[in-house]
Structure formats: structure tokens, C-alpha cells
Design an enzyme around this catalytic site. Structure first.
Site, mmCIF file in Angstrom:
data_model
loop_
_atom_site.group_PDB
_atom_site.id
_atom_site.type_symbol
_atom_site.label_atom_id
_atom_site.label_comp_id
_atom_site.label_asym_id
_atom_site.label_seq_id
_atom_site.Cartn_x
_atom_site.Cartn_y
_atom_site.Cartn_z
ATOM 1 N N LYS A 1 -54.080 41.429 -26.194
ATOM 2 C CA LYS A 1 -54.568 40.757 -25.159
ATOM 3 C C LYS A 1 -54.838 39.307 -24.371
ATOM 4 O O LYS A 1 -56.363 39.639 -24.747
ATOM 5 C CB LYS A 1 -55.317 42.150 -24.071
ATOM 6 C CG LYS A 1 -54.523 41.912 -22.901
ATOM 7 C CD LYS A 1 -55.459 42.113 -21.890
ATOM 8 C CE LYS A 1 -56.739 41.827 -21.010
ATOM 9 N NZ LYS A 1 -56.428 40.569 -20.423
ATOM 10 N N GLU B 1 -67.328 40.354 -30.550
ATOM 11 C CA GLU B 1 -68.711 38.280 -30.439
ATOM 12 C C GLU B 1 -68.776 38.428 -29.088
ATOM 13 O O GLU B 1 -67.868 38.192 -28.540
ATOM 14 C CB GLU B 1 -67.534 37.644 -31.304
ATOM 15 C CG GLU B 1 -67.102 37.337 -32.882
ATOM 16 C CD GLU B 1 -68.643 37.507 -33.436
ATOM 17 O OE1 GLU B 1 -69.750 37.357 -33.161
ATOM 18 O OE2 GLU B 1 -67.931 38.074 -34.237
ATOM 19 N N CYS C 1 -69.254 30.184 -26.430
ATOM 20 C CA CYS C 1 -69.846 30.992 -26.889
ATOM 21 C C CYS C 1 -71.811 30.190 -27.968
ATOM 22 O O CYS C 1 -73.277 31.308 -27.327
ATOM 23 C CB CYS C 1 -70.129 32.068 -27.610
ATOM 24 S SG CYS C 1 -69.408 31.238 -29.347
ATOM 25 N N GLU D 1 -77.549 34.057 -19.680
ATOM 26 C CA GLU D 1 -76.176 33.447 -20.643
ATOM 27 C C GLU D 1 -75.915 32.500 -18.773
ATOM 28 O O GLU D 1 -75.233 33.722 -17.694
ATOM 29 C CB GLU D 1 -75.158 34.309 -20.897
ATOM 30 C CG GLU D 1 -73.727 33.397 -21.389
ATOM 31 C CD GLU D 1 -72.603 34.094 -22.009
ATOM 32 O OE1 GLU D 1 -72.287 35.160 -21.431
ATOM 33 O OE2 GLU D 1 -72.324 33.243 -23.279
#
Ligand code: NAD
Ligand code: 6OD
Length: 478
Positions: free
Chosen positions: A170, A246, A280, A382
Site C-alpha cells: 500500500k 522504520e 527520516c 519531529e
């Protein structure tokens, strides 16, 4: 253009359509057919059918050969993949060429090489022979984000297929195109129908949730936000299937007085601004030893001012937009929070005016802040944009403490000419990946992943193959 899901070797539609928007100017790239529960069911069934059938009988050399053919086909169709990735993400063509598209075939070749060279665990004691037989998990769900769409997808699909699994992927609703093109590439390379299936849609109440809750999957590998990882963990808990996550990061850089400043500033500029901060691994916290603090702050601010926004194929463009208006809203909220928290702004901090042709895009200026410490939200949460907060330190111990003072643990970089200290400090970082005097250099055999809120498990080389397989130990006595 209409993008459809790909199930058992055929493109299928299920009625509901959603828009794929180009973040450069808000124009429509195309429509995407959202997979409903029945399409996801069919995809899992198609994967299971070939796993129990023709694909399950592929030998290791046959799988190696398939991976190499897929890599060759990716290279043949690189131009098409590049165009699609650039339209979906708005990233500059040179970046998409050298990072996203180059890594797609490299991922397949790397795992072909690793699989071809892989042995088995065996212990022969004279009384006993133990050997471990490696088997695929079965049907693996692969869910990926929008920031490096094809790179992160192939980083999972290649080792999953190498290990003999069938997959249902997906892609992000923001970047659906290259996953769909990959379907035709994998088919052209000769993979049996059902080995690679794509279901399009969103997360909750859509294809993402249908897939992770599906009773027919045997493992989930996910890259994306930490809170999505937590939701997926809950979804798979009743089935107790393996997960590889992750997740997010709040990565630190540590710059010592003795660093080669030109090299450090160049590295910091890359690690803060590449892909508009949407990797990331990007740096969002920079700890600088007091003796060079002003030089580093000025050097990085100068680099921020040199960034050029523009169309992806304009050779002067250094920076693309954020992925969407929604993501820009989130990042701009942090620009406001920084102001409320009392940060001093060194550069940028707003929305650029680029003229009527581009102003409907999701453009944003970078932001560099000073004057705050690790209590501030902009140093804890973040942001995932072209931003960094700079904080001074005095001693090595203080630098390590500040860098490790976070709930995340993905990546760090250390900048110093004292290599003894460099190894010591890099090794002391509580992260999955620490770079010394460089950033985002990759050897695809090495462990990649995060500690704490940054994830579960490691990808790369044998670490990936271990996730995508089960081991049966056979013990022979005589
Ligand atoms: P996201 O978590 O919002 O979405 C990622 C994928 O998960 C998308 O395909 C989305 O549709 C799907 N999804 C969302 N909710 C779901 C649910 N409840 N069930 C199943 N699927 C669901 O992430 P994003 O915004 O696309 O990507 C940015 C984030 O990804 C950042 O936090 C970034 O740090 C992280 N990221 C981490 C790594 C890494 O290697 N650690 C790499 C890239 C991105
Ligand atoms: O380079 C890679 O293999 C990798 N997994 C990069 C992840 C980047 C995150 O945005």
C-alpha cells in the site's frame, strides 16, 4: 490518468476515486481508485494462491534471476519512473535521479547478490548436526510513506521477494504512481501473477487498515510516522505476526570546535535541507561547541539563503515543495510554536512568494532557530521539514547527553577532526545509524533502523532477509 489497484496480475477498480495532486502548483496529476475491503481481500487471496502454488516452487537461483531482471527493467524504464516520482513529489529532477530512481534498481541488485551468496547456519559437533532451513513468511503487507516513495518501497519489496514471499503493498495516498508502474515492471520481468499486488488508499478506514487487519497476512513491514506504527501494532496484535517498523526521528548533529568547518557546514546543509527536510534521517537538532557556534550558525544561514525554489526540471532549482498543503500547515504550526517559545530566527521562516504559476503549491522557506534548549517542543517533536535548531555546548559529555536526550533514536552525525573522539562519540549515540564526518552514505548490507520511538528491527542485507523469513532448525543425531 487513472491509477488502479493491481491484483493477481490485473488492474482493478472499486468505484471510489481520490485525487493525486502535484505539490508544485496544486494541479491534478490524476485520479486514483481507492481499494475497498473486497479489493484488499482479493489481493491477499491472489498473493496466497501463488505463494502456495507456482511462486512457492521457485528455487533460490530462480528468485535471484528474477530480481536481476526486475533491476534491469527498472533501469530501462527509469525515465518513466523519474517523471512519475517528480510529478507526485515535486522534488528536483537531479535529486530524484540520483537518489530515488537510482536506488530502486540498486535495491533489487543488492538483494539478488545477498541472496545468491547466502549460506545457512550449521553446527556439526561430531555427535550432532544442526542446520537451519530458511522459509518465507508467506504473504507480507508492505506500507510505505510519501517522502522517498519508490526507494522505500523497493527497499522492502526486493528482500521480501528474495526471501520467497508474495506481497501486498500500500503506497502512500500522496504518491501512488511509481508503486503502480512497478507492478507492470515486475510483471514484465516475468514474476508470476499475485507475487506483487498493489492496493491504493488511505490509512484508517481504508486500504491501510483493511490490509493490516487482514487475517491472511503473515507479516507487516511499515515505514512512516511513529503514531501510525503504534496503530498498526494494535491492528496486528491479535494475529501476533512479525512487524518491522522504520518510524520517525529527531536526529542530532554534533559539531566540535576542531571540525573541518567547511565540510561540516556542507554536511549540515545537506542533512537539513535535502528533500526539503523530508527524509527520516534529516537533522533537526544541531549541537555546536561554543568556540565555533557563531561560524556554524552563520555558515548554515548563508546556505539556507542560497536555496532556490522552482520547477523540478529548472537547473537552478535546489529545493522542491513540501508534499502537501496539509503537511505545510503542520510545519508552519511549528514555525509559530518556535516564535511563541522565544526562538531567534536565523533565516527563512515563512512561505515564499513564487508568482501565480506556483503559489498554489506547498512551498515553504527553511527555518533555522537559536536561543532554545532541549525543553522546547521544536527540539523534541519531529517536524519533517527544512528546519533545525542550533544549541551550544561546552564539553564532549554534555554533547552526548544533549544528543541522546530524546525519545527517538534513528540517526546522528558527528563532526570532528579528532578521529578518536569521533569514534567514541558516534558509538555513544543512542541511534541505529551514526555518521562520522558525513551524512546519508549507504552500504545496503549494513543494519538500518531506529531505537526508541524510531522503530522496531533493522533492515538492510541479512537483517532484512532475517525479517522476511522463518527458520526451522533441523537437529540430526547419530
Ligand atoms: P504516515 O505514517 O502518515 O503514512 C505512511 C503510510 O501509512 C501511508 O501509506 C499511509 O496511508 C499509511 N497509514 C496511515 N495510517 C494507517 C493505519 N492506521 N493503518 C495502516 N496504514 C496506515 O507517514 P507519512 O506522513 O507518509 O511519512 C512521513 C513519516 O514517515 C515521518 O514521520 C518520517 O520520519 C517517517 N519515515 C521514517 C523512515 C525511517 O526509515 N525511519 C523513512 C521514511 C519516513
Ligand atoms: O536509504 C535507505 O535505505 C533508507 N531506508 C532511507 C530512509 C529514509 C527515510 O526517509
Amino acid at each position: 490518468m487513472l491509477l488502479s489497484s493491481f491484483v493477481g496480475g490485473e488492474f482493478v477498480d472499486s468505484g471510489e476515486l481520490f485525487d493525486n495532486v502535484n505539490p508544485i502548483d496544486g494541479s491534478l496529476v490524476g485520479k486514483v481508485s481507492e481499494a475497498d475491503q473486497s479489493v484488499v481481500d482479493k489481493a491477499v487471496r491472489a498473493a496466497r494462491s501463488t505463494f502456495d502454488g507456482v511462486w512457492g516452487r521457485y528455487t533460490v537461483p530462480e528468485r535471484v534471476a528474477l530480481l536481476r531482471r526486475i533491476a534491469d527493467k527498472i533501469d530501462e524504464r527509469a525515465g518513466e519512473l523519474l517523471k512519475a516520482e517528480v510529478a507526485d513529489t515535486g522534488k528536483p529532477v537531479p535529486l530524484a535521479t540520483t537518489l530515488d530512481i537510482a536506488r530502486a534498481s540498486a535495491n533489487f541488485r543488492a538483494f539478488a547478490d545477498i541472496l545468491a551468496a547466502q549460506g545457512i547456519d550449521a553446527y556439526h559437533t561430531g555427535q550432532l548436526l544442526n542446520y537451519a532451513v530458511r522459509k518465507p513468511l508467506g504473504v507480507v503487507a508492505i506500507i510505505v510513506p510519501w517522502n522517498l516513495p519508490l526507494l522505500l518501497l523497493t527497499w522492502k519489496v526486493a528482500p521480501a521477494l528474495a526471501s520467497g514471499n508474495a506481497v501486498v503493498v500500500k503506497p502512500s495516498e500522496e504518491t501512488p504512481t511509481t508503486a503502480t508502474l512497478l507492478a507492470s515492471i515486475i510483471a514484465e520481468a516475468g514474476a508470476p501473477d499475485g507475487v506483487y499486488n498493489v492496493v491504493h488508499g488511505f490509512g484508517p478506514g481504508s486500504a491501510g487498515e483493511f490490509l493490516t487487519k487482514h487475517p491472511g497476512i503473515n507479516g507487516v513491514t511499515f515505514t512512516g510516522e511513529t503514531k501510525t506504527g503504534a496503530a498498526i501494532m494494535q491492528a496486528v496484535a491479535p494475529k501476533v505476526v512479525p512487524v518491522s517498523f522504520e518510524l520517525g526521528g529527531k536526529n542530532a548533529a554534533v559539531v566540535f570546535n576542531d571540525a573541518d568547518l567547511e565540510r561540516a557546514i556542507d554536511g549540515l546543509a545537506r542533512s537539513t535541507f535535502t528533500n526539503t527536510g523530508q527524509i527520516c534521517l534529516c537533522t533537526e537538532r544541531i549541537y555546536v561547541q561554543r568556540g565555533v557556534f557563531d561560524d556554524v550558525a552563520k555558515g548554515l544561514a548563508d546556505r539556507a539563503k542560497q536555496l532556490r525554489f522552482g520547477r523540478p526540471d529548472d537547473p537552478h532549482t535546489t529545493s522542491g515543495p513540501l508534499i502537501s498543503q496539509a503537511h505545510r500547515k503542520k510545519v508552519l504550526e511549528y514555525y509559530d510554536i518556535a516564535q511563541q517559545e522565544g526562538a531567534q530566527l536565523l533565516a527563512g521562516g515563512g512561505v515564499p512568494k513564487l508568482g501565480p504559476a506556483l503559489d498554489k503549491g506547498s512551498w515553504i522557506e527553511p527555518a533555522l532557530w537559536t536561543g532554545l534548549d532541549n525543553h522546547a517542543r521544536i527540539l523534541r517533536e519531529e517536524i519533517f521539514g527544512p528546519v533545525a535548531a542550533l544549541v551550544p555546548f561546552d564539553t564532549e559529555d554534555e554533547a552526548i547527553r544533549l544528543a541522546n536526550d530524546t525519545d527517538y533514536g534513528l540517526a546522528a552525525s558527528v563532526w570532528t577532526s579528532d578521529l578518536e573522539r569521533g569514534h567514541r562519540v558516534a558509538g555513544a549515540m543512542k541511534v541505529g545509524i551514526a555518521w562520522l564526518n558525513t551524512w546519508y552514505l549507504r552500504d545496503l548490507r549494513t543494519p538500518f533502523g531506529g531505537a526508541g520511538l524510531s522503530g522496531i528491527g533493522r533492515e538492510g542485507g541479512l537483517h532484512s532477509l532475517n525479517f522476511y523469513s522463518e527458520l526451522t532448525n533441523v537437529c540430526v543425531g547419530w
